[in-house]
Design a protein around this motif. Structure first.
Motif, PDB file in Angstrom:
ATOM      1  N   VAL A  51     -24.214 -13.611   7.404  1.00 26.92           N
ATOM      2  CA  VAL A  51     -22.874 -13.971   7.874  1.00 26.92           C
ATOM      3  C   VAL A  51     -22.714 -15.474   7.743  1.00 26.92           C
ATOM      4  CG1 VAL A  51     -21.241 -13.944   9.801  1.00 26.92           C
ATOM      5  CG2 VAL A  51     -22.868 -12.065   9.526  1.00 26.92           C
ATOM      6  N   PHE A  52     -21.554 -15.888   7.213  1.00 26.60           N
ATOM      7  CA  PHE A  52     -21.263 -17.301   6.988  1.00 26.60           C
ATOM      8  C   PHE A  52     -19.885 -17.648   7.523  1.00 26.60           C
ATOM      9  CE2 PHE A  52     -23.767 -15.524   3.573  1.00 26.60           C
ATOM     10  CZ  PHE A  52     -24.877 -16.356   3.559  1.00 26.60           C
ATOM     11  N   LEU A  53     -19.755 -18.853   8.030  1.00 26.78           N
ATOM     12  CA  LEU A  53     -18.464 -19.428   8.380  1.00 26.78           C
ATOM     13  C   LEU A  53     -18.135 -20.391   7.260  1.00 26.78           C
ATOM     14  CD1 LEU A  53     -16.165 -19.746  10.420  1.00 26.78           C
ATOM     15  CD2 LEU A  53     -17.542 -21.495  11.559  1.00 26.78           C
ATOM     16  N   GLN A  54     -17.000 -20.171   6.595  1.00 24.63           N
ATOM     17  CA  GLN A  54     -16.617 -20.994   5.450  1.00 24.63           C
ATOM     18  C   GLN A  54     -15.343 -21.762   5.751  1.00 24.63           C
ATOM     19  OE1 GLN A  54     -17.737 -17.552   2.296  1.00 24.63           O
ATOM     20  NE2 GLN A  54     -16.807 -19.359   1.404  1.00 24.63           N
ATOM     21  N   VAL A  56     -20.218 -27.295  -3.326  1.00 27.16           N
ATOM     22  CA  VAL A  56     -19.206 -27.745  -4.274  1.00 27.16           C
ATOM     23  C   VAL A  56     -17.854 -27.919  -3.581  1.00 27.16           C
ATOM     24  CG1 VAL A  56     -18.321 -27.433  -6.624  1.00 27.16           C
ATOM     25  CG2 VAL A  56     -20.504 -26.445  -6.027  1.00 27.16           C
ATOM     26  N   GLY A  57     -17.863 -28.646  -2.477  1.00 29.36           N
ATOM     27  CA  GLY A  57     -16.626 -28.975  -1.774  1.00 29.36           C
ATOM     28  C   GLY A  57     -16.294 -28.087  -0.599  1.00 29.36           C
ATOM     29  N   GLU A  58     -16.862 -26.898  -0.543  1.00 31.32           N
ATOM     30  CA  GLU A  58     -16.669 -26.025   0.613  1.00 31.32           C
ATOM     31  C   GLU A  58     -17.764 -26.303   1.633  1.00 31.32           C
ATOM     32  OE1 GLU A  58     -15.589 -21.785   0.438  1.00 31.32           O
ATOM     33  OE2 GLU A  58     -15.970 -22.067  -1.701  1.00 31.32           O
ATOM     34  N   LYS A  59     -17.430 -26.175   2.888  1.00 31.50           N
ATOM     35  CA  LYS A  59     -18.411 -26.302   3.967  1.00 31.50           C
ATOM     36  C   LYS A  59     -18.769 -24.886   4.408  1.00 31.50           C
ATOM     37  CE  LYS A  59     -18.373 -30.745   3.997  1.00 31.50           C
ATOM     38  NZ  LYS A  59     -19.452 -31.449   3.340  1.00 31.50           N
ATOM     39  N   ILE A  60     -20.033 -24.530   4.256  1.00 28.63           N
ATOM     40  CA  ILE A  60     -20.490 -23.181   4.586  1.00 28.63           C
ATOM     41  C   ILE A  60     -21.605 -23.278   5.619  1.00 28.63           C
ATOM     42  CG2 ILE A  60     -21.525 -21.065   3.707  1.00 28.63           C
ATOM     43  CD1 ILE A  60     -20.142 -21.591   1.047  1.00 28.63           C
ATOM     44  N   VAL A 109     -10.258 -13.594   6.820  1.00 28.29           N
ATOM     45  CA  VAL A 109      -9.554 -14.868   6.909  1.00 28.29           C
ATOM     46  C   VAL A 109      -9.179 -15.136   8.372  1.00 28.29           C
ATOM     47  CG1 VAL A 109      -7.556 -16.218   6.146  1.00 28.29           C
ATOM     48  CG2 VAL A 109      -8.677 -14.622   4.556  1.00 28.29           C
ATOM     49  N   ILE A 110      -9.661 -16.255   8.899  1.00 23.19           N
ATOM     50  CA  ILE A 110      -9.399 -16.656  10.277  1.00 23.19           C
ATOM     51  C   ILE A 110      -8.146 -17.512  10.363  1.00 23.19           C
ATOM     52  CG2 ILE A 110     -10.297 -17.983  12.249  1.00 23.19           C
ATOM     53  CD1 ILE A 110     -13.133 -17.357  11.081  1.00 23.19           C
ATOM     54  N   LYS A 111      -8.030 -18.456   9.433  1.00 16.79           N
ATOM     55  CA  LYS A 111      -6.926 -19.425   9.452  1.00 16.79           C
ATOM     56  C   LYS A 111      -6.619 -19.846   8.022  1.00 16.79           C
ATOM     57  CE  LYS A 111      -5.926 -24.057  11.217  1.00 16.79           C
ATOM     58  NZ  LYS A 111      -6.536 -25.229  11.870  1.00 16.79           N
TER      59      LYS A 111
END
Length: 147
Positions: free
Chosen positions: A38-41, A20-24, A62-64
């Motif tokens: 573990v997921f990179l979102q 739904v618009g997020e890249k996971i 939160v990375i960035k």
């Protein structure tokens, strides 16, 4: 089945799922670890799930960028370097801040998140999404939309 060592590099990441618009990106599934996931979102500004609960603990690093997260009736802004832990069964939601957010999410051993995200990627293609379809998929994998 004994878990095997898992080594993932950016070159070997699977395709990012469109949730739904997020890249996971699934970095480690329950099937691979026999435990946590573990997921990179990456979420563009304004994206994020509505209030929901699920049967697993979930933590975010939160990375960035920034993300506004609501849980237990509290709304907080998490910026780069922030860590948030949300216990199973807690109603929570988030909205990605200006310029979006990159974050890791980690789920507990009871997680069905990888299956949930994969089903949404496969079955929900229109925007805005069919909410009844999202509810049906969530029910299948232990997640419930709504407060």
């Amino acid at each position: 089945m004994k878990p095997r060592t898992l080594f993932v590099t950016p070159e070997t990441y699977p395709r990012a799922l469109n949730v739904v618009g997020e890249k996971i990106t699934v970095l480690a599934s329950h099937a691979a670890t026999q435990g946590y996931e573990v997921f990179l979102q990456h979420g563009p500004e304004g994206s994020g799930p509505p209030p929901h609960t699920h049967d697993w603990d979930e933590s975010f690093y939160v990375i960035k960028g920034s993300v506004e997260i609501t849980y237990d009736g509290t709304t907080s802004i998490a910026t780069a370097g922030s860590f948030i832990h949300v216990p199973a069964g807690t109603i929570h939601s988030f909205r990605c801040g200006p310029d979006g957010v990159d974050m890791l999410s980690i789920t507990s051993h009871t997680s069905q998140a990888a299956n949930l995200f994969t089903a949404i990627d496969n079955e929900v293609t229109a925007m805005p999404p069919d909410v009844s379809k999202l509810i049906e998929i969530g029910t299948r994998y232990g997640a419930c939309l709504g407060a």
